[in-house]
Motif scaffolding. Structure first.
Motif, PDB file in Angstrom:
ATOM      1  N   GLN A  97     -10.810 -17.015  -3.427  1.00 46.63           N
ATOM      2  CA  GLN A  97     -10.568 -17.220  -2.003  1.00 46.63           C
ATOM      3  C   GLN A  97      -9.074 -17.350  -1.705  1.00 46.63           C
ATOM      4  O   GLN A  97      -8.558 -16.739  -0.786  1.00 46.63           O
ATOM      5  N   SER A  98      -8.366 -18.145  -2.540  1.00 42.18           N
ATOM      6  CA  SER A  98      -6.946 -18.367  -2.245  1.00 42.18           C
ATOM      7  C   SER A  98      -6.028 -17.573  -3.184  1.00 42.18           C
ATOM      8  O   SER A  98      -4.977 -18.044  -3.575  1.00 42.18           O
ATOM      9  N   PHE A  99      -6.433 -16.400  -3.542  1.00 36.47           N
ATOM     10  CA  PHE A  99      -5.631 -15.350  -4.194  1.00 36.47           C
ATOM     11  C   PHE A  99      -5.191 -15.670  -5.623  1.00 36.47           C
ATOM     12  O   PHE A  99      -5.452 -14.909  -6.532  1.00 36.47           O
ATOM     13  N   GLY A 100      -4.436 -16.769  -5.804  1.00 34.13           N
ATOM     14  CA  GLY A 100      -3.981 -17.121  -7.155  1.00 34.13           C
ATOM     15  C   GLY A 100      -3.009 -16.136  -7.761  1.00 34.13           C
ATOM     16  O   GLY A 100      -2.992 -15.943  -8.975  1.00 34.13           O
ATOM     17  N   LEU A 101      -2.154 -15.533  -6.934  1.00 33.82           N
ATOM     18  CA  LEU A 101      -1.126 -14.654  -7.516  1.00 33.82           C
ATOM     19  C   LEU A 101      -0.132 -15.503  -8.318  1.00 33.82           C
ATOM     20  O   LEU A 101       0.184 -16.618  -7.931  1.00 33.82           O
ATOM     21  N   PHE A 102       0.359 -14.961  -9.426  1.00 38.66           N
ATOM     22  CA  PHE A 102       1.328 -15.675 -10.246  1.00 38.66           C
ATOM     23  C   PHE A 102       2.669 -15.671  -9.509  1.00 38.66           C
ATOM     24  O   PHE A 102       3.306 -14.631  -9.363  1.00 38.66           O
ATOM     25  N   GLU A 103       3.099 -16.828  -9.064  1.00 42.97           N
ATOM     26  CA  GLU A 103       4.255 -16.854  -8.166  1.00 42.97           C
ATOM     27  C   GLU A 103       5.581 -16.723  -8.895  1.00 42.97           C
ATOM     28  O   GLU A 103       6.621 -16.572  -8.272  1.00 42.97           O
ATOM     29  N   ASN A 104       5.547 -16.805 -10.219  1.00 41.72           N
ATOM     30  CA  ASN A 104       6.782 -16.586 -10.968  1.00 41.72           C
ATOM     31  C   ASN A 104       6.990 -15.115 -11.312  1.00 41.72           C
ATOM     32  O   ASN A 104       7.888 -14.777 -12.051  1.00 41.72           O
ATOM     33  N   MET A 105       6.140 -14.252 -10.760  1.00 38.23           N
ATOM     34  CA  MET A 105       6.259 -12.822 -11.078  1.00 38.23           C
ATOM     35  C   MET A 105       6.187 -12.004  -9.785  1.00 38.23           C
ATOM     36  O   MET A 105       5.591 -12.437  -8.811  1.00 38.23           O
ATOM     37  N   ASP A 106       6.773 -10.806  -9.813  1.00 39.10           N
ATOM     38  CA  ASP A 106       6.632  -9.942  -8.642  1.00 39.10           C
ATOM     39  C   ASP A 106       5.266  -9.250  -8.697  1.00 39.10           C
ATOM     40  O   ASP A 106       4.492  -9.438  -9.638  1.00 39.10           O
ATOM     41  N   VAL A 107       4.994  -8.444  -7.643  1.00 39.98           N
ATOM     42  CA  VAL A 107       3.686  -7.795  -7.538  1.00 39.98           C
ATOM     43  C   VAL A 107       3.413  -6.948  -8.784  1.00 39.98           C
ATOM     44  O   VAL A 107       2.342  -7.024  -9.394  1.00 39.98           O
ATOM     45  N   MET A 108       4.415  -6.157  -9.182  1.00 39.08           N
ATOM     46  CA  MET A 108       4.237  -5.263 -10.326  1.00 39.08           C
ATOM     47  C   MET A 108       3.875  -6.053 -11.588  1.00 39.08           C
ATOM     48  O   MET A 108       2.926  -5.708 -12.293  1.00 39.08           O
ATOM     49  N   ARG A 109       4.625  -7.137 -11.819  1.00 39.75           N
ATOM     50  CA  ARG A 109       4.379  -7.913 -13.046  1.00 39.75           C
ATOM     51  C   ARG A 109       3.012  -8.604 -12.992  1.00 39.75           C
ATOM     52  O   ARG A 109       2.342  -8.736 -14.011  1.00 39.75           O
ATOM     53  N   ASN A 110       2.596  -9.004 -11.792  1.00 39.12           N
ATOM     54  CA  ASN A 110       1.257  -9.571 -11.645  1.00 39.12           C
ATOM     55  C   ASN A 110       0.194  -8.599 -12.149  1.00 39.12           C
ATOM     56  O   ASN A 110      -0.813  -9.010 -12.707  1.00 39.12           O
ATOM     57  N   ILE A 111       0.460  -7.310 -11.904  1.00 37.93           N
ATOM     58  CA  ILE A 111      -0.561  -6.324 -12.257  1.00 37.93           C
ATOM     59  C   ILE A 111      -0.416  -5.849 -13.702  1.00 37.93           C
ATOM     60  O   ILE A 111      -1.390  -5.475 -14.341  1.00 37.93           O
ATOM     61  N   THR A 112       0.804  -5.897 -14.238  1.00 33.49           N
ATOM     62  CA  THR A 112       0.979  -5.374 -15.602  1.00 33.49           C
ATOM     63  C   THR A 112       0.798  -6.445 -16.681  1.00 33.49           C
ATOM     64  O   THR A 112       0.495  -6.112 -17.827  1.00 33.49           O
ATOM     65  N   ILE A 113       0.972  -7.713 -16.343  1.00 31.87           N
ATOM     66  CA  ILE A 113       1.041  -8.718 -17.415  1.00 31.87           C
ATOM     67  C   ILE A 113      -0.256  -8.810 -18.217  1.00 31.87           C
ATOM     68  O   ILE A 113      -0.231  -8.908 -19.451  1.00 31.87           O
ATOM     69  N   GLY A 114      -1.388  -8.714 -17.525  1.00 28.98           N
ATOM     70  CA  GLY A 114      -2.661  -8.757 -18.242  1.00 28.98           C
ATOM     71  C   GLY A 114      -2.815  -7.547 -19.161  1.00 28.98           C
ATOM     72  O   GLY A 114      -3.303  -7.651 -20.279  1.00 28.98           O
ATOM     73  N   GLN A 115      -2.362  -6.402 -18.672  1.00 31.34           N
ATOM     74  CA  GLN A 115      -2.467  -5.182 -19.474  1.00 31.34           C
ATOM     75  C   GLN A 115      -1.628  -5.268 -20.746  1.00 31.34           C
ATOM     76  O   GLN A 115      -2.070  -4.880 -21.827  1.00 31.34           O
ATOM     77  N   THR A 116      -0.388  -5.780 -20.591  1.00 26.87           N
ATOM     78  CA  THR A 116       0.486  -5.808 -21.775  1.00 26.87           C
ATOM     79  C   THR A 116       0.108  -6.953 -22.712  1.00 26.87           C
ATOM     80  O   THR A 116       0.091  -6.777 -23.923  1.00 26.87           O
ATOM     81  N   ASP A 117      -0.233  -8.118 -22.141  1.00 28.52           N
ATOM     82  CA  ASP A 117      -0.564  -9.264 -22.992  1.00 28.52           C
ATOM     83  C   ASP A 117      -1.930  -9.111 -23.651  1.00 28.52           C
ATOM     84  O   ASP A 117      -2.101  -9.412 -24.827  1.00 28.52           O
ATOM     85  N   LEU A 118      -2.915  -8.681 -22.865  1.00 30.46           N
ATOM     86  CA  LEU A 118      -4.300  -8.769 -23.339  1.00 30.46           C
ATOM     87  C   LEU A 118      -4.849  -7.416 -23.785  1.00 30.46           C
ATOM     88  O   LEU A 118      -5.597  -7.340 -24.748  1.00 30.46           O
ATOM     89  N   LEU A 119      -4.490  -6.356 -23.053  1.00 31.94           N
ATOM     90  CA  LEU A 119      -4.999  -5.029 -23.446  1.00 31.94           C
ATOM     91  C   LEU A 119      -4.026  -4.321 -24.376  1.00 31.94           C
ATOM     92  O   LEU A 119      -4.267  -3.194 -24.791  1.00 31.94           O
ATOM     93  N   ALA A 158      -4.329  -9.234  -5.618  1.00 28.98           N
ATOM     94  CA  ALA A 158      -5.230  -9.929  -6.546  1.00 28.98           C
ATOM     95  C   ALA A 158      -6.331  -8.974  -7.021  1.00 28.98           C
ATOM     96  O   ALA A 158      -6.699  -8.960  -8.196  1.00 28.98           O
ATOM     97  N   ILE A 159      -6.829  -8.160  -6.099  1.00 33.79           N
ATOM     98  CA  ILE A 159      -7.855  -7.173  -6.490  1.00 33.79           C
ATOM     99  C   ILE A 159      -7.244  -6.150  -7.449  1.00 33.79           C
ATOM    100  O   ILE A 159      -7.841  -5.786  -8.467  1.00 33.79           O
ATOM    101  N   ALA A 160      -6.016  -5.725  -7.133  1.00 33.69           N
ATOM    102  CA  ALA A 160      -5.338  -4.755  -8.004  1.00 33.69           C
ATOM    103  C   ALA A 160      -5.151  -5.339  -9.406  1.00 33.69           C
ATOM    104  O   ALA A 160      -5.323  -4.642 -10.412  1.00 33.69           O
ATOM    105  N   ARG A 161      -4.795  -6.620  -9.476  1.00 29.06           N
ATOM    106  CA  ARG A 161      -4.610  -7.272 -10.770  1.00 29.06           C
ATOM    107  C   ARG A 161      -5.911  -7.233 -11.576  1.00 29.06           C
ATOM    108  O   ARG A 161      -5.901  -7.010 -12.779  1.00 29.06           O
ATOM    109  N   CYS A 162      -7.023  -7.417 -10.882  1.00 23.65           N
ATOM    110  CA  CYS A 162      -8.321  -7.342 -11.549  1.00 23.65           C
ATOM    111  C   CYS A 162      -8.617  -5.919 -12.005  1.00 23.65           C
ATOM    112  O   CYS A 162      -9.086  -5.696 -13.120  1.00 23.65           O
ATOM    113  N   LEU A 163      -8.343  -4.943 -11.120  1.00 26.33           N
ATOM    114  CA  LEU A 163      -8.656  -3.547 -11.451  1.00 26.33           C
ATOM    115  C   LEU A 163      -7.866  -3.084 -12.670  1.00 26.33           C
ATOM    116  O   LEU A 163      -8.334  -2.254 -13.447  1.00 26.33           O
TER     117      LEU A 163
END
Lengths: 528, 358
Positions: free
Chosen positions: B84-106, B146-151
Motif C-alpha cells: 500500500q505504501s510503496f516501500g521504495l528504497f529511499e537511499n537509491m534512485d529509481v534505476m537502482r531500486n529496479i536493478t538491485i534485486g537483479q544484481t544481488d539476488l538473480l 514498486a511494480i517495476a521493481r517486482c517485475l
C-alpha cells in the motif's frame, strides 16, 4: 531532475554545517578569551599590588585569612588549627595553590620546607614573599608508606644503612638546596626479584617531578630507586594527583608510596609509615608588600611573553616531548575507545531492536548505570574496584571505561537512526527475496548511517575532551602533562593555553576528517 | 497448473484468531481479487502466503513445493509483493531500486540489469524518471516503480496489498492501468483491493472475506451481481448504497453532501445526475423532513442496469406525507426532479418512508 536530490543532500549538509559553524563560532570566542587572558590575568596582579610599607612581616600576622592549600595535604589542618583561616581553598597541586595567591584569590598559601621554597621560587614568583613558620609551631616528619609491614621493615633496614654510610646526606645535598646539582645518579637495578611499583605525584619539585627528557627525577625518585636496588628489584613509578596516592597504595596497585609525605595520625590509620628520614618545618607564601615594578621588564608585550613561555615550557628540558607523549596517550585512549565503543554500540543497538523484553532489559540497566554516573566516578570505580586487584595498565582501564560510555551512546544513536527508516522498505526488500541481514545491509544501514553520523561525530568530540580526566588514575595524558609542566615551571598560563590549543587542533582535524567521511557516505547515493 | 495453494491456513495474534481453515488454489494466469470489510484478515492472508507474517498453522504450496522459513527467501523472488505504501528504497534512485534485486539476488551483471530495468520502466511509463530519487515522485509514480521493481524479479505471481489505497483519487487510474496491462499479458495476480469497479473488471475470481476466512467466492458476476450469502449481499448492497443518518436538527450537512459527492465519483455518475441527486437530498432532508421531524435516514443507491437512481428518506412519527406539509418551493423542486414517488408507512416501528426514483 537532479535538483530535488541536490536539495535533499544539501538539507542534511546544511544541518551539519550549522552545527560546525556553531562550533567554529565557539572556538573563535574561546580564542579571543584565551588571547586576552594573560593580559587580563597579569595586569591586575601589578595593579593589586598597591600596599605600602616595608615592615618585616611575621607568620602570626596571617591568621584569619583566606588560605590556599593542596587537596589531601596536611596544610588544611594547619590552616584550621593554627591560622584559624577565614576560608580554606583546595587545589589539586601546589602550583595552583601558589597561583591562587598570585591572582589574589587567596591571601596565603601554605607549604612545608622553607629552604626548598626559597630555592625554587623564581621567575613568575618574584612578587611573592616566603615567610617561615617556626619548627616549634609546626613540624613534619617525612616517610614512605605501604600496606605491607615486612616491606616497611625492609625499608627501615635500608634507611638505617644509607643514614650510616652518608648516602642520605648526599641525597639531601643533591636535591634539596638552591646550590644542589639535581642530577639523577646512575643506580644499578634488576636483581631478578621482580619489580617494585611506586606511587608518586611527579608534580612535587624537588622531590618527585618530571625533569630532562620527561624522565622522573627528585629526592624521592632516587630514594625509591635505591630501595628497589637494595631489594634486588626493578622499579616502576606510577604518577597521580597527590590526593590519589594513598588510595592507590591501599588498592594494591603500588607496593609503596614515595612523595615527601608527612606522617599524620589519620594517615597512619590506613597505611604503615616507615621511620622518618627528614623533619621539616612549614612556611607560608604571600604577595610582597611593595609593588615589584621591575618584574615588568622581563616581559614587555605579548611576543616576549610568548617567546619566554615557549622557551620555558616547551624547549627547556625537551618538555615538548612530554606534550607529544601526552597527545599520543590522549589519542590512543580516544581512538581505541571509539573503535571498541562502536563495536559495543552495534551490539547494544542489536539488543535494543529486539522485540523480546529480556534482551532489552540488560541494555536498559547498562545505559542507566553508565548515564547515571559522572565520568570521573566511573573511571575511579573501574580503576580501584573493578580492576582493583589486577595489575592491568591504567590506559587499558581508561579505554574500557570510555568504551562503555561510547557504547551506550552509540547504541542509542544507532537505534534511533534505524528507527527513522520506515519498516515498509525493509518488508519490501524481504518480499523480493532479501534475507533479514541483506535487507539491513542494503536498505536500513545506508539510511541509518546518514542519520547517525552527526551524533556519532559529536560523541567522538565529547570523548576526546572527556579523556582529560584520566590523570585521576595515574595516566599522563595531554591535560596531565600540562599540569606536570606547570608544576615544574610555575607558569600559570602558558601550559594551559598551549594544551588548549593542542586539543582544539586535534578536534578540528577530527571534525574535518569526519566531515569528509560523511560526504563520502551521503554523496552520490541517491542520484548516482 | 496450480501455482499457489493454501491449505488450512490459520493465523492467531495472541488470543485473537484472524484466519481459520483457509484453503484455495490459484491457477497460472488467474487474477483473483480479495474484497471484504476492514479487519477481516485480507492483508493478513496475503502476508501469510509469503511468510511476512507466517501462518500459525497450515501449509502454503508454491509451484508444488511447501513453503517454510528455510526456503521462503528463495521463493519470494518469484512471489513478489506490492505494498500500500510503496516501500521504495529511499537511499537509491529509481534505476537502482529496479536493478538491485537483479544484481544481488538473480546475479545479473549491472548492464544486463539496467537493460531489463529500462524495458520495464517503458512498460510502466516512467522511462524518463530512471534517475529520479523516490522523494521526487508522486504517489502514483512511486507505486508504478514498486511494480517495476517486482517485475524485474521475473515473478510467477504478484501479491498486491491494497495498491491504490494510499493514493489520491486522481492517481488511482495510472496504477490500475498498469495492473490491467499485466493481467492482459497473463501475469498471475492476487489483489487485495477496495476498488470494486476495478476488482469486478479485472478478476477471473473474487474472494469475499469475512468470518475469519473466505466467506464466499466466485466469478465477479456471481459476487457482485448475485451474491448468495447474507454478509456478501449486505456488503455488496452497502457499497452500492450511500447511507446517512440525521440524529438532530444541527447535523453535519456538509458531511452529508460530501458523502454524496464521493459516492457519485466512485460510481462515475455523470455530472447532471449527480447534481440532481444532490439537489434532491438537500431539499428533502434539509428543507422538508428535518425541520419538522428532527431526524431521518437517507439512502442513495442504483440498480445494476443504472436505469434509475433510487433515493429514500425514512422519518419517524405518525403516518404523514412530508411532501404535503413541506415548504412549497422545495416540494415543487422535488416533484419536478423525481420520475416516480412512493410513500410507505411501517405502523409497528412508526416510520414513514419516501421512495423516489430519479
Amino acid at each position: 531532475m537532479e535538483s530535488g536530490a541536490g536539495t535533499q543532500a544539501g538539507g542534511a549538509d546544511g544541518a551539519c554545517w550549522r552545527e560546525i559553524m556553531l562550533k567554529r563560532t565557539c572556538i573563535i570566542l574561546f580564542l579571543a578569551v584565551a588571547v586576552t587572558l594573560p593580559f587580563a590575568g597579569i595586569f591586575p596582579v601589578f595593579a593589586a599590588d598597591g600596599q605600602r610599607g616595608d615592615k618585616q612581616r611575621d607568620w602570626e600576622d596571617f591568621k584569619g585569612k583566606t588560605t590556599a592549600v593542596m587537596t589531601g595535604s596536611v596544610y588544611d589542618a594547619i590552616a584550621e588549627d593554627i591560622f584559624d583561616a577565614s576560608e580554606v581553598l583546595y587545589f589539586a597541586n601546589q602550583t595552583d595553590a601558589f597561583n591562587a595567591v598570585k591572582e589574589g584569590k587567596a591571601e596565603i598559601a601554605l607549604y612545608d620546607d622553607y629552604e626548598t621554597m626559597l630555592a625554587f621560587m623564581g621567575g613568575d614568583y618574584d612578587d611573592m614573599e616566603i615567610i617561615s613558620i617556626p619548627l616549634d609551631v609546626v613540624h613534619y616528619e617525612k616517610a614512605v608508606f605501604s600496606t605491607d609491614q615486612p616491606l616497611i621493615d625492609k625499608y627501615d633496614e635500608f634507611l638505617e644503612g644509607i643514614r650510616s654510610d652518608g648516602t642520605l646526606d648526599a641525597m639531601g645535598d643533591r636535591w634539596l638546596y638552591p646550590e644542589s646539582s639535581r642530577e639523577m645518579p646512575d643506580i644499578d637495578l634488576g636483581g631478578g626479584n621482580g619489580t617494585l611499583t611506586v606511587a608518586t605525584s611527579g608534580t612535587r619539585v624537588p622531590y618527585s617531578y618530571v625533569g630532562d627528557d620527561g624522565e622522573l627525577a627528585g629526592f624521592e625518585i632516587e630514594n625509591a630507586t635505591r630501595f628497589a636496588a637494595y631489594l634486588g628489584m626493578d622499579v616502576k613509578f606510577e604518577t597521580m594527583e597527590f590526593a590519589g596516592l594513598i588510595p592507590f597504595v591501599l588498592s594494591g596497585k603500588a607496593q609503596i608510596g614515595a612523595n615527601w609525605v608527612s606522617i599524620t595520625p589519620e594517615r597512619a590509620e590506613s597505611v604503615i609509615f616507615s621511620k622518618p628520614y627528614y623533619t621539616t618545618g612549614a612556611c607560608l607564601v604571600t604577595k610582597k608588600l611593595a609593588a615589584q615594578a621591575e618584574s615588568g621588564e622581563e616581559g614587555s608585550g605579548f611576543v616576549a611573553w610568548l617567546k619566554n613561555g615557549i622557551q620555558k615550557n616547551l624547549v627547556q628540558e625537551n618538555r615538548w616531548k612530554l606534550i607529544v607523549n601526552g597527545l599520543g596517550v590522549t589519542l590512543t585512549i580516544s581512538v581505541s575507545a571509539l573503535i571498541a565503543g562502536t563495536i559495543l554500540g552495534c551490539f547494544v543497538c542489536f539488543l535494543l531492536v529486539r522485540r523480546t523484553r529480556w534482551a532489552r532489559i540488560p541494555v536498559k540497566i547498562y545505559n542507566a548505570i553508565i548515564h547515571g554516573l559522572p565520568m570521573v566516578v566511573l573511571l575511579m570505580v573501574f580503576y580501584y574496584i573493578v580492576f582493583g586487584k589486577s595489575s592491568v595498565s591504567p590506559i587499558f582501564v581508561a579505554i574500557v571505561a570510555f568504551a562503555l560510555v561510547q557504547g551506550a551512546n552509540i547504541g542509542v544513536i544507532l537505534k534511533n537512526a534505524i528507527d527513522t527508516v520506515d519498516t515498509v522498505q525493509i518488508e519490501a526488500a524481504r518480499s523480493i527475496g532479501y534475507t533479514a541481514f541483506g535487507a539491513f545491509r542494503r536498505v536500513t544501514l545506508p539510511q541509518a548511517i546518514k542519520v547517525a553520523l552527526p551524533g556519532y561525530l559529536n560523541g567522538f568530540v565529547e570523548l576526546v575532551k572527556g579523556t582529560a580526566i584520566v590523570g585521576y588514575i595515574a595516566i599522563q595524558d595531554l591535560s596531565r602533562v600540562g599540569d606536570i609542566i606547570r608544576s615544574r615551571t610555575y607558569d600559570a598560563y602558558f601550559p594551559i593555553m598551549f594544551v588548549a590549543l593542542v586539543y582544539l587542533a586535534i578536534i578540528l582535524i577530527m571534525v574535518a576528517v569526519f566531515k569528509l567521511i560523511i560526504r563520502r557516505v551521503t554523496a552520490g547515493r541517491v542520484t548516482e | 497448473m496450480k501455482i499457489l495453494s493454501a491449505e488450512n491456513i490459520m493465523k492467531r495474534y495472541g488470543e485473537k484468531t484472524v484466519l481459520e481453515n483457509v484453503s484455495f488454489h490459484i491457477e497460472q494466469g488467474e487474477v483473483v481479487s480479495i474484497i471484504g470489510p476492514s479487519g477481516t484478515g485480507k492483508s493478513t492472508l496475503l502476508r501469510g502466503l509469503n511468510f511476512l507474517a507466517p501462518p500459525t498453522e497450515g501449509n502454503v504450496y508454491f509451484k508444488g513445493g511447501r513453503l517454510s522459513k528455510q526456503n521462503i527467501d528463495e521463493a519470494r523472488r518469484k512471489m513478489v509483493m506490492v505494498f500500500q505504501s510503496f516501500g521504495l528504497f529511499e537511499n537509491m534512485d529509481v534505476m537502482r531500486n529496479i536493478t538491485i534485486g537483479q544484481t544481488d539476488l538473480l546475479k545479473k551483471s549491472i548492464p544486463e540489469a539496467e537493460d531489463r530495468a529500462r524495458e520495464i520502466l517503458k512498460t510502466v511509463g516512467l522511462s524518463d524518471h530512471a534517475h529520479h530519487s523516490p522523494k521526487q515522485l508522486s504517489g502514483g509514480q512511486k507505486q508504478r516503480v514498486a511494480i517495476a521493481r517486482c517485475l524485474a524479479m521475473e515473478p510467477d505471481i504478484i501479491l498486491f496489498d491494497e495498491p491504490t489505497s494510499a493514493l489520491d483519487p486522481a492517481m488511482v487510474g495510472e496504477v490500475t492501468a498498469v495492473i490491467r496491462n499485466l493481467a492482459k499479458s497473463g501475469m498471475t495476480m492476487l489483489i487485495v483491493t477496495h476498488e470494486m469497479e476495478f476488482a469486478k473488471n479485472i478478476s477471473n475470481r473474487v474472494f469475499f472475506m469475512d468470518e475469519r476466512g473466505i466467506y464466499e467466492s466466485g466469478t465477479p458476476q456471481e459476487i457482485f451481481d448475485r451474491p448468495q450469502k447474507p454478509k456478501t449481499q449486505a456488503f455488496i448492497f452497502k457499497i452500492k448504497t450511500f447511507g446517512f443518518s440525521v440524529k438532530s436538527r444541527d447535523f453535519d450537512f456538509i458531511a452529508m453532501l460530501n458523502g454524496i459527492d464521493d459516492f457519485c465519483f466512485r460510481y462515475a455518475v455523470d455530472d447532471k445526475k449527480a447534481g440532481q441527486l444532490r439537489l434532491l437530498a438537500e431539499e428533502l432532508v434539509l428543507n422538508i423532513v428535518v425541520p419538522r421531524f428532527g431526524a431521518c435516514e437517507l439512502a442513495l443507491s442504483f440498480p445494476e442496469s443504472r436505469e434509475a437512481y433510487h433515493v429514500s428518506v425514512a422519518y419517524p412519527g405518525e403516518e404523514v406525507d412530508a411532501l404535503e406539509t413541506g415548504d412549497e418551493l422545495s416540494v415543487a423542486l422535488v416533484r419536478n426532479t423525481a420520475k416516480n414517488i412512493e410513500r410507505a408507512y411501517d405502523g409497528e416501528r412508526g416510520v414513514n418512508t419516501l421512495n423516489i426514483d430519479v
